[in-house]
Design an enzyme around this catalytic site. Structure first.
Site, PDB file in Angstrom:
ATOM      1  N   HIS A  13       0.860  -1.199   0.000  1.00 53.09           N
ATOM      2  CA  HIS A  13       0.000   0.000   0.000  1.00 53.09           C
ATOM      3  C   HIS A  13       0.894   1.246   0.000  1.00 53.09           C
ATOM      4  CE1 HIS A  13      -3.855   2.128   1.516  1.00 53.09           C
ATOM      5  NE2 HIS A  13      -2.983   3.067   1.129  1.00 53.09           N
ATOM      6  N   HIS A  15       1.495   5.372  -1.855  1.00 54.99           N
ATOM      7  CA  HIS A  15       1.085   6.460  -2.749  1.00 54.99           C
ATOM      8  C   HIS A  15       2.344   7.079  -3.341  1.00 54.99           C
ATOM      9  CE1 HIS A  15      -3.083   6.426  -1.204  1.00 54.99           C
ATOM     10  NE2 HIS A  15      -2.487   6.025  -0.094  1.00 54.99           N
ATOM     11  N   LYS A  99      -9.289  -0.712  -5.799  1.00 63.97           N
ATOM     12  CA  LYS A  99      -9.372  -0.060  -4.494  1.00 63.97           C
ATOM     13  C   LYS A  99     -10.686   0.696  -4.372  1.00 63.97           C
ATOM     14  CE  LYS A  99      -7.909   1.900  -0.597  1.00 63.97           C
ATOM     15  NZ  LYS A  99      -6.751   2.754  -0.386  1.00 63.97           N
ATOM     16  N   HIS A 136     -10.656   1.049   1.759  1.00 68.52           N
ATOM     17  CA  HIS A 136     -10.465   2.079   2.769  1.00 68.52           C
ATOM     18  C   HIS A 136     -11.670   1.946   3.689  1.00 68.52           C
ATOM     19  CE1 HIS A 136      -8.947   6.035   4.285  1.00 68.52           C
ATOM     20  NE2 HIS A 136     -10.131   5.946   4.863  1.00 68.52           N
ATOM     21  N   HIS A 174      -4.692  -0.444   5.894  1.00 68.47           N
ATOM     22  CA  HIS A 174      -4.243   0.389   7.018  1.00 68.47           C
ATOM     23  C   HIS A 174      -5.180   0.327   8.220  1.00 68.47           C
ATOM     24  CE1 HIS A 174      -6.987   3.023   4.905  1.00 68.47           C
ATOM     25  NE2 HIS A 174      -6.102   3.464   4.043  1.00 68.47           N
ATOM     26  N   ASP A 247       1.278   2.741   3.484  1.00 70.48           N
ATOM     27  CA  ASP A 247       0.416   3.901   3.256  1.00 70.48           C
ATOM     28  C   ASP A 247       1.237   5.187   3.216  1.00 70.48           C
ATOM     29  OD1 ASP A 247      -1.921   5.266   2.700  1.00 70.48           O
ATOM     30  OD2 ASP A 247      -2.495   5.483   4.798  1.00 70.48           O
TER      31      ASP A 247
HETATM   32  C1  NCD Z   1      -3.714   8.999   1.690  1.00 70.69           C
HETATM   33  C2  NCD Z   1      -3.262   9.990   0.622  1.00 70.69           C
HETATM   34  O1  NCD Z   1      -2.758  11.061   0.973  1.00 70.69           O
HETATM   35  O2  NCD Z   1      -3.372   9.665  -0.551  1.00 70.69           O
HETATM   36  N1  NCD Z   1      -3.777   9.680   2.949  1.00 70.69           N
HETATM   37  C3  NCD Z   1      -3.783   9.127   4.183  1.00 70.69           C
HETATM   38  O3  NCD Z   1      -3.935   9.846   5.171  1.00 70.69           O
HETATM   39  N2  NCD Z   1      -3.599   7.832   4.363  1.00 70.69           N
HETATM   40  C4  NCD Z   1      -5.009   8.392   1.284  1.00 70.69           C
HETATM   41  C5  NCD Z   1      -5.419   7.184   2.097  1.00 70.69           C
HETATM   42  O4  NCD Z   1      -4.859   6.094   1.959  1.00 70.69           O
HETATM   43  O5  NCD Z   1      -6.341   7.303   2.923  1.00 70.69           O
HETATM   44 ZN    ZN Z   2      -3.409   5.054   1.435  1.00 75.83          ZN
END
Ligand code: NCD
Ligand code: ZN
Length: 344
Positions: A13, A15, A99, A136, A174, A247
């Site tokens: 996971h 970003h 997702k 999520h 998460h 995450d």
């Molecule tokens: C994530 C993001 O910034 O893309 N932010 C977060 O607080 N985890 C999105 C997510 O996974 O909820």
């Molecule tokens: Zn995330």
């Protein structure tokens, strides 16, 4: 144990964002992980296999020379995802999952699913083709307290979903509560969860006592210490239902230190060392390899990695800031603090 050699871990996971962000995020992640599930919440989101293939190519352009990084792609579930896109995921060699963000739950989730019952016809295809649904897991109703949103999701969305689709393969992403950990434990092998380093190492006191600390703010939000303790227990238990998903979610400093700060912690550059810190605190370093390098690959039906990485018990201080954009840095999780483990 002062030297720890592990099969190379994967991040299930992460970003990475797009465009200039990739210069920072891809090398940071690729120096430790062989594979990463690259979350699709771009603007606009990654909604088709074709778009995912193109996004993967943009990511690959930033992989440093000599590093073998294999981004695993995910589609973004919307109210309008066509059922036949699921078979395309099944047949794709680069896309592994879809997702689902409840609309409005987190960063870039406006195009998420407004009511899960509206997409049950697509979820039927996921169950049929055994394509994992990544969730999520928070409800978004404005009257539900932010600290209760995960628990309410289990009761109101996930329980009916699994009753309807008992063979659905899913990852509760998460997880942040003892409720979610116990929920996952009670399900069959097709239900798993990822756990972030921040939810293992910190709780809401770290974010709120002695002044508000925006770099600990992520969604789902850090909970009370008793939840942190349960997450530590399940992560270090050797149970294959729980595996690594950082995450890591980059937001520039000006977007975090703001009257309306963005949600997300940037852990990518130090992620495996942060997990080692947490497992070491529990006296469970011997369980790190399963969590970080075996269970996620097994769940996704992918080969385990073959190379190894080595962690050494050697103090390192996390950078105060890292270059992100020309005029806007990024503050990593636990910036300026010293941890006991380093990547060799
Ligand atoms: C994530 C993001 O910034 O893309 N932010 C977060 O607080 N985890 C999105 C997510 O996974 O909820
Ligand atoms: Zn995330």
């Amino acid at each position: 144990m002062d030297i720890l050699t592990l099969l190379q871990p994967d991040d299930w996971h992460a970003h990475l964002r797009d465009g200039d962000s990739l210069k920072r995020t891809v090398p940071d992640l690729a120096k430790q992980f062989h594979r990463a599930i690259c979350m699709p919440n771009l603007v606009p989101p990654v909604k088709t296999v074709e778009e995912a293939v193109a996004y993967r190519e943009r990511i690959m352009q930033h992989v440093p020379e000599g590093i073998d990084f294999d981004p695993r792609m995910v589609l973004y579930f919307t109210d309008h995802t066509p059922s036949d896109e699921i078979k395309k995921i099944k047949d794709s060699s680069v896309v592994n999952a879809i997702k689902l963000y409840p609309a409005g739950a987190t960063t870039n989730s406006d195009n998420g699913v407004s009511d899960i019952r509206k997409v049950y016809h697509v979820i039927e295809q996921l169950e049929e083709h055994q394509v994992p649904l990544l969730l999520h897991g928070e409800v978004t109703h404005s009257h539900v307290d932010i600290f209760d949103r995960e628990k309410r999701f289990l009761d109101e969305v996930l329980t009916p979903l699994l009753r309807q689709f008992p063979q659905l393969k899913l990852v509760l992403e998460h997880i942040t509560t003892a409720d979610a950990a116990h929920f996952v434990l009670e399900q069959g092998r097709q239900v798993a969860a990822t756990i972030t380093p921040q939810h293992l190492l910190f709780n809401r006191n770290d974010m709120l006592v002695g002044g508000i600390k925006p770099h600990f703010y992520c969604l789902p939000i850090l909970k009370r210490q008793s939840h942190q303790t349960t997450l530590l227990e399940v992560a270090t238990s050797g149970n294959p239902k729980f595996f690594l998903g950082t995450d890591s979610a980059p937001h520039a400093q000006s977007k975090k230190e703001n009257a309306c700060g963005c949600a997300g912690c940037y852990s990518a550059p130090y992620a495996i060392e942060l997990y080692a810190q947490a497992f070491d605190q529990m006296g469970k370093l011997d369980k790190l390899e399963g969590f970080a390098s075996h269970f996620g690959a097994d769940f996704y039906g992918l080969e385990r990695n073959s190379k190894t990485i080595t962690l050494v018990r050697k103090e390192q201080t996390i950078a105060e800031r890292l270059t992100y954009f020309p005029n806007d840095d990024i503050i990593p999780l636990f910036a300026g603090q010293t941890i006991n483990w380093s990547l060799q």
